[in-house]
Design an enzyme around this catalytic site. Structure first.
Site, PDB file in Angstrom:
ATOM      1  N   HIS A 174       0.829  -1.214   0.000  1.00  0.00           N
ATOM      2  CA  HIS A 174       0.000   0.000   0.000  1.00  0.00           C
ATOM      3  C   HIS A 174       0.862   1.263   0.000  1.00  0.00           C
ATOM      4  O   HIS A 174       1.957   1.289   0.570  1.00  0.00           O
ATOM      5  CB  HIS A 174      -1.009   0.012   1.154  1.00  0.00           C
ATOM      6  CG  HIS A 174      -0.426   0.070   2.532  1.00  0.00           C
ATOM      7  ND1 HIS A 174      -0.132   1.253   3.169  1.00  0.00           N
ATOM      8  CD2 HIS A 174      -0.105  -0.909   3.412  1.00  0.00           C
ATOM      9  CE1 HIS A 174       0.337   1.000   4.379  1.00  0.00           C
ATOM     10  NE2 HIS A 174       0.374  -0.305   4.550  1.00  0.00           N
TER      11      HIS A 174
ATOM     12  N   ASP B 181      -0.240   4.495   1.018  1.00  0.00           N
ATOM     13  CA  ASP B 181      -0.514   5.522   2.024  1.00  0.00           C
ATOM     14  C   ASP B 181       0.244   5.259   3.311  1.00  0.00           C
ATOM     15  O   ASP B 181       0.665   4.143   3.607  1.00  0.00           O
ATOM     16  CB  ASP B 181      -2.013   5.614   2.311  1.00  0.00           C
ATOM     17  CG  ASP B 181      -2.576   4.356   2.965  1.00  0.00           C
ATOM     18  OD1 ASP B 181      -2.234   3.256   2.498  1.00  0.00           O
ATOM     19  OD2 ASP B 181      -3.361   4.468   3.938  1.00  0.00           O
TER      20      ASP B 181
ATOM     21  N   GLU C 167      -4.957   1.946   2.788  1.00  0.00           N
ATOM     22  CA  GLU C 167      -4.934   0.760   3.647  1.00  0.00           C
ATOM     23  C   GLU C 167      -4.973   1.156   5.110  1.00  0.00           C
ATOM     24  O   GLU C 167      -5.619   0.492   5.930  1.00  0.00           O
ATOM     25  CB  GLU C 167      -3.673  -0.059   3.348  1.00  0.00           C
ATOM     26  CG  GLU C 167      -3.640  -1.439   4.014  1.00  0.00           C
ATOM     27  CD  GLU C 167      -3.015  -1.452   5.411  1.00  0.00           C
ATOM     28  OE1 GLU C 167      -3.088  -2.495   6.085  1.00  0.00           O
ATOM     29  OE2 GLU C 167      -2.464  -0.402   5.839  1.00  0.00           O
TER      30      GLU C 167
END
Length: 407
Positions: free
Chosen positions: A77, A79, A174
């Site tokens: 992910h 983020d 996420e």
């Protein structure tokens, strides 16, 4: 570029996600890294690299073997956690760590050492990437991205190495529990996958918490305190009363291993109305359901005591333990463990005290256990990662893919 070089580049992108946003991604700035990754993938030779309108990145490394083997995916992910700033990250490499105290920021006096973080002693003699003490580092999960991208570059630069079709996926959001919401499992095209979103080198995980969010709204009645007798209903105090009914030992500060918890994550309060946000976790599904039922009974008790409508409880399941979805595919665990051992990595199979995109993807039809990244102390200014762990994990991904070619 090595995994380390890629990681140092990716952490300069501020990809912090935000809670309670309707849109995916929750922050537009996540697209900045997504577009960079697509361009980098295309320059490697990944012809179908793309980012969709919701900031999901996809790409394919074509097979170099004619054998029919499962299509393998690797997912990470983009983020970073909203709890600590990810803007202006200034990583620094501490060469040949000697086991002492590391000064992260001389100006503010922020430092870390083995007395508070004994796991540092596992890295004596290694080079550590640390923060400047003002932001998180972003190894969760830009380390996973860097390791996957380095693995991709290795295979694309060495087409003589046999491997099956490899799918790459990078997700937004996420950290706020929505990374799998709009993931295109069918379009991704993998039969099985691994998330690369774990902790120290050697972690291998196929069990995780069952998870829910609980939001408690409390309605009070404000009146001037000088004439409040018999009339004032202080929602702040009722919120404190509600929280006091939860089992004190089922607090994350007192739990470990398979033990679940209630975690008060956020609270906003005024006399007229108060709100408490909880996350609820347990590995055991029956205990998980019992925890949610306990919250319902607590709310019912408060409404019986203070009047119907005083307390309103909103419960929402977030994800479930992926164990039952992975157990029919335990070769994924056996194969990863074998690859670790061959690389001199000690496997550590343990339950995740959290969740990954893989837990939800497993229930969406894509069995997806979790691999290490090498990161430590994630989500804070004391986060660090060993350069050896970055490079070794990238080697691990390649070794797993090569083993798939021989299935």
């Amino acid at each position: 570029m090595s995994a380390v070089e890629k990681f140092l580049k990716y952490v300069t992108y501020d990809t912090r996600s935000e809670e309670d946003q309707e849109n995916i991604p929750s922050t537009e700035k996540q697209f900045d890294l997504a577009r960079e990754l697509v361009e980098e993938m295309k320059s490697m030779g990944i012809a179908d690299a793309r980012v969709d309108e919701h900031c999901y990145v996809y790409g394919t490394i074509p097979a170099t073997t004619e054998r029919k083997v499962p299509v393998l995916g690797f997912i990470a992910h983009m983020d970073t956690a909203p709890v600590v700033s990810g803007a202006g990250v200034c990583p620094r490499i501490v060469k040949n760590y000697d086991g002492g105290v590391i000064v992260l920021n001389e100006e503010t006096g922020v430092s870390m050492g083995p007395s508070a973080f004994p796991q540092l002693l596992n890295y004596r003699g290694e080079d550590l990437i640390v923060t400047d003490g003002t932001t998180l580092l972003g190894s969760d999960d830009k380390a996973g991205i860097a390791e996957i991208m380095a693995m991709a570059e290795y295979f694309l630069s060495n087409p003589q190495i046999p491997h099956g079709t490899i799918k790459i996926g990078f997700t937004p959001d996420e950290e706020v529990g929505r990374g799998a919401d709009l993931f295109d499992v069918e379009g991704f095209g993998a039969d099985v996958a691994y998330t690369v979103d774990g902790g120290p080198l050697g972690e291998l995980e196929y069990e995780n918490f069952n998870a829910a969010s609980a939001r408690v709204y409390i309605q009070g009645s404000s009146i001037h305190p000088g004439s409040a007798k018999g009339k004032l209903v202080n929602a702040i105090l009722l919120g404190m009363e509600f929280h006091s009914m939860l089992p004190p030992a089922e607090n994350p500060a007192y739990t470990e291993g398979y033990e679940g918890f209630y975690h008060l994550n956020h609270m906003r309060g005024e006399v007229e109305d108060t709100m408490l946000d909880y996350i609820v976790r347990d590995h055991d599904r029956d205990k998980f359901e019992a925890k949610k039922d306990y919250l319902r009974r607590a709310a019912d008790y408060m409404n019986g005591k203070y009047g119907e409508g005083t307390v309103r409880l909103e419960l929402r399941d977030s994800y479930y333990n992926m164990k039952e979805k992975i157990e029919p595919h335990m070769y994924l665990i056996d194969l990863a463990k074998e690859a670790m051992e061959e690389l001199g990595i000690s496997p550590r199979i343990s339950p995740i005290r959290g969740g990954t995109d893989g837990s939800r993807l497993s229930y969406m039809g894509l069995p997806c256990p979790n691999l290490c990244t090498g990161g430590e102390n994630c989500h804070g200014k004391y986060e660090f990662i060993s350069t050896r762990s970055l490079e070794k994990t990238s080697e691990l991904l390649a070794a797993i893919a090569e083993k798939f070619a021989r299935l």
